[in-house]
Design a protein around this motif. Structure first.
Motif, PDB file in Angstrom:
ATOM      1  N   THR A 117      13.565  82.932 -43.927  1.00 20.56           N
ATOM      2  CA  THR A 117      13.151  84.265 -44.361  1.00 20.56           C
ATOM      3  C   THR A 117      13.196  85.202 -43.165  1.00 20.56           C
ATOM      4  OG1 THR A 117      11.173  85.582 -44.882  1.00 20.56           O
ATOM      5  CG2 THR A 117      10.781  83.291 -44.314  1.00 20.56           C
ATOM      6  N   ILE A 118      13.845  86.335 -43.319  1.00 19.79           N
ATOM      7  CA  ILE A 118      13.925  87.254 -42.172  1.00 19.79           C
ATOM      8  C   ILE A 118      12.550  87.790 -41.802  1.00 19.79           C
ATOM      9  CG2 ILE A 118      16.331  88.017 -42.482  1.00 19.79           C
ATOM     10  CD1 ILE A 118      14.906  90.689 -43.627  1.00 19.79           C
ATOM     11  N   LEU A 119      11.590  87.653 -42.694  1.00 18.54           N
ATOM     12  CA  LEU A 119      10.246  88.180 -42.410  1.00 18.54           C
ATOM     13  C   LEU A 119       9.369  87.168 -41.685  1.00 18.54           C
ATOM     14  CD1 LEU A 119       9.537  90.007 -45.804  1.00 18.54           C
ATOM     15  CD2 LEU A 119      10.323  90.994 -43.639  1.00 18.54           C
ATOM     16  N   GLY A 120       9.807  85.915 -41.663  1.00 18.37           N
ATOM     17  CA  GLY A 120       8.936  84.869 -41.123  1.00 18.37           C
ATOM     18  C   GLY A 120       7.877  84.506 -42.157  1.00 18.37           C
ATOM     19  N   THR A 121       7.214  83.390 -41.928  1.00 18.95           N
ATOM     20  CA  THR A 121       6.222  82.926 -42.889  1.00 18.95           C
ATOM     21  C   THR A 121       5.108  82.210 -42.139  1.00 18.95           C
ATOM     22  OG1 THR A 121       5.930  81.655 -44.932  1.00 18.95           O
ATOM     23  CG2 THR A 121       7.448  80.722 -43.315  1.00 18.95           C
ATOM     24  N   SER A 122       4.041  81.878 -42.839  1.00 13.20           N
ATOM     25  CA  SER A 122       2.969  81.120 -42.180  1.00 13.20           C
ATOM     26  C   SER A 122       2.085  80.474 -43.237  1.00 13.20           C
ATOM     27  CB  SER A 122       2.112  82.042 -41.301  1.00 13.20           C
ATOM     28  OG  SER A 122       1.431  82.984 -42.103  1.00 13.20           O
ATOM     29  N   ARG A 123       1.248  79.567 -42.774  1.00  9.70           N
ATOM     30  CA  ARG A 123       0.204  78.994 -43.624  1.00  9.70           C
ATOM     31  C   ARG A 123      -1.139  79.484 -43.073  1.00  9.70           C
ATOM     32  NH1 ARG A 123       2.725  75.349 -46.978  1.00  9.70           N
ATOM     33  NH2 ARG A 123       4.549  74.272 -46.153  1.00  9.70           N
ATOM     34  N   GLY A 124      -2.153  79.494 -43.939  1.00 10.01           N
ATOM     35  CA  GLY A 124      -3.483  79.935 -43.497  1.00 10.01           C
ATOM     36  C   GLY A 124      -3.545  81.441 -43.297  1.00 10.01           C
ATOM     37  N   GLY A 125      -4.670  81.895 -42.755  1.00  7.69           N
ATOM     38  CA  GLY A 125      -4.803  83.307 -42.365  1.00  7.69           C
ATOM     39  C   GLY A 125      -4.960  84.268 -43.518  1.00  7.69           C
ATOM     40  N   HIS A 126      -5.407  83.773 -44.691  1.00  6.30           N
ATOM     41  CA  HIS A 126      -5.586  84.706 -45.798  1.00  6.30           C
ATOM     42  C   HIS A 126      -6.982  85.313 -45.735  1.00  6.30           C
ATOM     43  CE1 HIS A 126      -6.312  86.300 -49.785  1.00  6.30           C
ATOM     44  NE2 HIS A 126      -5.001  86.337 -49.935  1.00  6.30           N
ATOM     45  N   ASP A 127      -7.066  86.532 -45.199  1.00  7.53           N
ATOM     46  CA  ASP A 127      -8.342  87.252 -45.147  1.00  7.53           C
ATOM     47  C   ASP A 127      -8.223  88.428 -46.106  1.00  7.53           C
ATOM     48  OD1 ASP A 127     -10.404  89.060 -44.482  1.00  7.53           O
ATOM     49  OD2 ASP A 127     -10.598  88.152 -42.488  1.00  7.53           O
ATOM     50  N   THR A 128      -8.807  88.239 -47.292  1.00  8.74           N
ATOM     51  CA  THR A 128      -8.565  89.202 -48.386  1.00  8.74           C
ATOM     52  C   THR A 128      -8.930  90.632 -47.990  1.00  8.74           C
ATOM     53  OG1 THR A 128      -9.247  87.401 -49.841  1.00  8.74           O
ATOM     54  CG2 THR A 128      -8.888  89.538 -50.861  1.00  8.74           C
ATOM     55  N   SER A 129     -10.098  90.798 -47.413  1.00 10.56           N
ATOM     56  CA  SER A 129     -10.542  92.159 -47.080  1.00 10.56           C
ATOM     57  C   SER A 129      -9.601  92.822 -46.092  1.00 10.56           C
ATOM     58  CB  SER A 129     -11.948  92.130 -46.479  1.00 10.56           C
ATOM     59  OG  SER A 129     -12.843  91.699 -47.445  1.00 10.56           O
ATOM     60  N   LYS A 130      -9.237  92.053 -45.060  1.00 13.81           N
ATOM     61  CA  LYS A 130      -8.348  92.635 -44.040  1.00 13.81           C
ATOM     62  C   LYS A 130      -6.988  92.977 -44.650  1.00 13.81           C
ATOM     63  CE  LYS A 130     -10.061  90.463 -39.811  1.00 13.81           C
ATOM     64  NZ  LYS A 130      -9.664  89.508 -38.768  1.00 13.81           N
ATOM     65  N   ILE A 131      -6.522  92.108 -45.543  1.00 12.13           N
ATOM     66  CA  ILE A 131      -5.204  92.346 -46.154  1.00 12.13           C
ATOM     67  C   ILE A 131      -5.245  93.614 -47.006  1.00 12.13           C
ATOM     68  CG2 ILE A 131      -3.564  91.445 -47.872  1.00 12.13           C
ATOM     69  CD1 ILE A 131      -4.314  88.588 -46.816  1.00 12.13           C
ATOM     70  N   VAL A 132      -6.299  93.737 -47.829  1.00 12.09           N
ATOM     71  CA  VAL A 132      -6.360  94.905 -48.722  1.00 12.09           C
ATOM     72  C   VAL A 132      -6.660  96.175 -47.914  1.00 12.09           C
ATOM     73  CG1 VAL A 132      -7.446  95.889 -50.790  1.00 12.09           C
ATOM     74  CG2 VAL A 132      -6.954  93.441 -50.684  1.00 12.09           C
TER      75      VAL A 132
END
Ligand SMILES: Nc1ncnc2c1ncn2[C@@H]1O[C@H](COP(=O)(O)OP(=O)(O)OP(=O)(O)O)[C@@H](O)[C@H]1O
Ligand SMILES: O=P(O)(O)OC[C@H]1O[C@](O)(CO)[C@@H](O)[C@@H]1O
Ligand SMILES: [Mg+2]
Length: 526
Positions: free
Chosen positions: A210-225
Motif C-alpha cells: 500500500t502506498i500509504l503504509g499500514t500498521s497494527r494497533g494504535g487505534h485511539d478513537t478520540s484522537k482519530i476523530v
C-alpha cells in the motif's frame, strides 16, 4: 405450474423501504426502526470525545420488515442524526461516460438478498441495501474532503482500491480534495498525510503493498476523530480486515455522537477471507493463485526424491480458505490441514499413519497446512504462548516448522523407510504482490460502490458483494463474527475427496459435528 405461479404472486413485494433519497412515503405495510441508546455526557463535540469510555453510543440495528418474512438490515444515513440536510442532483447524470447507461441510478428500493437458494414457502429473509449511485447526493463536489487509510496486514489490491477511490471521486463526482493517511489508524494523529490526485495514483495498482503504509494497533478513537474534525474531512474510506472494520465502527459511532456530517465507509480487506456476509474478499484469488507456485515447487521437489514430502505453509489464522482453495485448485495436494478441522498425529487414522501409507503407495506426497492449524501440538513452546501483536491478535507458532519436526522425528525411528522432507514457507510472498486482473476489477467495483454510498449520505457501512451484487452492510453484521470454513459443507468434502486424506473424525464425532455446527442462518453451501 399453477401452484408455483400462485405462490410467486404471493411473494410479490408490496412494501416500500425507507430510503432518505426516496421521494415515496413509506406504506403502512412495513415498519421502520431506528434508534440509538441514550446518550450520556455532553453533546459538545470535542468535550464529549475526551469522555469516550463513559459516553459511547451504540447505534441500534436499523431493521425494516416487509411481507413474507422480508427483512432489510439497513445502514445508517447522515440524515438519521442531522436534520434538514440539503440534497443535490447527482453530477453523474451529466457525465458523458455514465449518462449513456440506460438505468444508471439504482432504484431506491433495490435490496440484495442474502439467501438466494430458497424453497417455495421459505421466508424471504435478510436483505441489504443495494450499492450504486443515487439520483440525489448529500455532498456537493467542492464540499467533499475525503481521506483514505489502510490498516492491518498487506493484501493484493490495496493500491488498486486507493487508486479507484481517488480516480472515482475525481472523475465521477468532480472531487479534488483527497488525503492519504499514512501508516494506518495511528497515522491520523501521529504521521503525515499525503494529497492524492489521479496523477499521483495513476500507476500504483501495478505495485504490491500500500502506498500509504499500514500498521497494527494504535487505534485511539478520540484522537482519530479529533484529527478528522480538525482537518475538515467529511468522507472517510477505511480499508482493512476484521479488526479495521471494528475500528471503523467505533469511529462512526463517535462521529455520529459528535453530530458531524462525516460519512464513514469500510472496504473489507483480508487474504484470509475471514470477513462474513460478503462473497469473498479482494486479493484472495490473487493469493490463492500465487500459492500455486509454492505447491507446484513442493510437488516437483517431492517427486524427485525417494519418499519425498513437500510441505507448504499458507496464511490463515483462524480460517483455512486459502489452504482449501489452493489445494482444490492444485490437485497435487495429498493432505490439507486447516484450523477448522482438528487432526491428530499418532495412532490409527492419524496424520503420521496416512503419510506412511501415501508414501508407500505413491513414493511422494504434498501437504498444505494453514498457519492456524494444529497449534495445540506446539503448545509446549512457552516462548510464544499468549504473545499478541499490537492489535491484540494472538501470535501463532510456526506450524510448518513444528509439523516438519514431528514428521522427521517419526521417520527417524524407522530406519528402513528413508524420508526426505522439504518445507516451503511462501507466507508473505502470497500477499505482497499486485492483484491479478479479476481482483483489480473487483477492487474498482468496491471503490466505486463505497463512493456512491458516501455521496448518497450513507455512513457506517462496509461495502461488498453478496451473491454477486454489491451491497451496503451495516458494521455490526461485519464485525459480529469471523467467516470460517464450514467443515460439514460440500466444499470441504470436495477438498477431502480431492486429497483422499482422512477426515480425522470418528463416526460419532462426525455426527456430533453435523448436529452441533453453528452455521449462519443464511449460510449457503456451495
Ligand atoms: N476492537 C477494535 N476496536 C478498535 N480498533 C481495533 C479493534 N480491533 C482492531 N482494531 C484496530 O484495527 C487495526 C487493524 O487491526 P488488525 O491488526 O487486527 O488487522 P485487520 O484489520 O484485522 O487485518 P488482517 O487481520 O487481515 O491483517 C489496528 O490499528 C487495530 O488497532
Ligand atoms: O506478520 P503480520 O504482518 O502481522 O501478518 C500476519 C497475519 O496477517 C494475515 O496475513 C492477515 O492479514 C494473517 O494471515 C497472518 O497471520
Ligand atoms: Mg484480522
Amino acid at each position: 405450474m399453477d401452484s408455483i405461479s400462485s405462490s410467486t404472486s404471493r411473494i410479490t413485494p408490496r412494501f416500500r423501504c425507507f430510503d432518505p433519497t426516496n421521494t415515496y412515503p413509506a406504506t403502512a405495510n412495513h415498519r421502520r426502526y431506528y434508534s440509538t441508546l441514550p446518550l450520556s455526557g455532553s453533546r459538545s463535540p470535542k468535550a464529549a470525545a475526551t469522555n469516550m469510555g463513559d459516553s459511547t453510543t451504540i447505534t441500534e440495528p436499523k431493521i425494516v420488515t416487509g411481507d413474507c418474512g422480508y427483512v432489510l438490515e439497513d445502514v445508517p444515513h447522515l440524515s438519521d442524526y442531522i436534520h434538514d440536510l440539503p440534497t443535490h442532483t447527482n453530477p453523474l447524470q451529466d457525465n458523458p461516460a455514465y449518462s449513456v447507461v440506460k438505468q444508471y441510478f439504482v432504484n431506491v428500493d433495490d435490496t440484495v438478498a442474502q439467501k438466494i437458494v430458497v424453497q417455495k414457502d421459505s421466508p424471504r429473509g435478510t436483505h441489504f441495501r443495494r450499492a450504486g449511485p443515487r439520483q440525489k447526493v448529500y455532498f456537493e463536489s467542492e464540499e467533499v474532503h475525503a481521506c483514505i487509510v489502510t490498516c492491518g496486514g498487506l493484501c493484493p489490491g490495496l493500491n488498486t482500491v486507493i487508486r479507484e477511490i481517488v480516480c472515482g471521486l475525481y472523475h465521477m463526482y468532480g472531487v479534488t480534495r483527497v488525503l492519504g493517511i499514512e501508516g494506518g489508524y495511528k497515522g491520523f494523529y501521529a504521521r503525515n498525510t499525503v494529497p492524492l490526485t489521479p496523477k499521483v495514483v495513476n500507476d500504483i495498482h501495478k505495485r504490491g503493498g500500500t502506498i500509504l503504509g499500514t500498521s497494527r494497533g494504535g487505534h485511539d478513537t478520540s484522537k482519530i476523530v479529533d484529527s478528522i474534525q480538525d482537518r475538515g474531512i467529511n468522507q472517510v474510506y477505511i480499508i482493512g480486515g476484521d479488526g479495521t472494520q471494528k475500528g471503523a465502527s467505533v469511529i462512526f459511532e463517535e462521529i455520529r455522537r459528535r453530530g458531524l456530517k462525516v460519512a464513514v465507509a469500510g472496504i473489507p480487506k483480508t487474504i484470509d477471507n475471514d470477513i462474513p456476509v460478503i462473497d469473498k474478499s479482494f486479493g484472495f484469488d490473487t493469493s490463492v493463485e500465487e500459492a500455486q507456485r509454492a505447491i507446484a515447487a513442493a510437488h516437483v521437489e517431492s517427486e524427485s526424491v525417494e519418499n519425498g514430502i513437500g510441505l507448504v505453509k499458507l496464511m490463515g489464522r483462524h480460517s483455512g480458505f486459502i489452504a482449501m482453495y489452493a489445494t482444490l485448485a492444485s490437485r497435487d495436494v495429498d493432505c490439507c490441514l486447516i484450523p477448522e478441522s482438528p487432526f491428530y498425529l499418532e495412532g490409527a487414522g492419524g496424520l503420521l499413519e496416512y503419510i506412511e501409507k501415501t508414501l508407500k503407495e505413491n513414493g511422494h506426497m504434498v501437504i498444505v497446512v494453514a498457519e492456524g492449524a494444529g497449534q495445540e501440538f506446539l503448545s509446549e513452546n512457552i516462548r510464544t504462548i499468549d504473545k499478541q501483536d499490537a492489535s491484540g491478535n494472538k501470535q501463532l507458532q510456526d506450524i510448518g516448522f513444528g509439523i516438519s519436526q514431528k514428521i522427521k522425528d517419526h521417520f527417524s525411528k524407522q530406519p528402513k523407510m528413508a524420508m526426505n522432507l522439504k518445507y516451503i514457507d511462501p507466507t508473505y510472498m502470497i500477499r505482497a504482490i499486485p492483484s491479478n486482473a479479476s481482483d483489480n476489477v473487483y477492487c474498482t467495483l468496491l471503490a466505486h460502490s463505497a463512493i456512491h454510498g458516501t455521496m448518497a449520505g450513507y455512513t457506517g457501512f462496509t461495502v461488498g458483494p453478496v451473491n454477486g451484487r454489491h451491497a451496503y452492510i451495516p458494521f455490526h453484521r461485519i464485525i459480529q463474527k469471523q467467516n470460517k470454513v464450514v467443515i460439514t459443507d460440500r466444499m470441504w468434502a470436495r477438498c477431502l475427496s480431492s486429497t483422499n486424506q482422512p477426515s480425522f473424525f470418528s463416526p460419532q464425532q462426525l455426527s456430533e459435528k453435523k448436529s452441533g455446527e453453528e452455521v449462519e442462518e443464511n449460510h449457503i453451501d456451495y
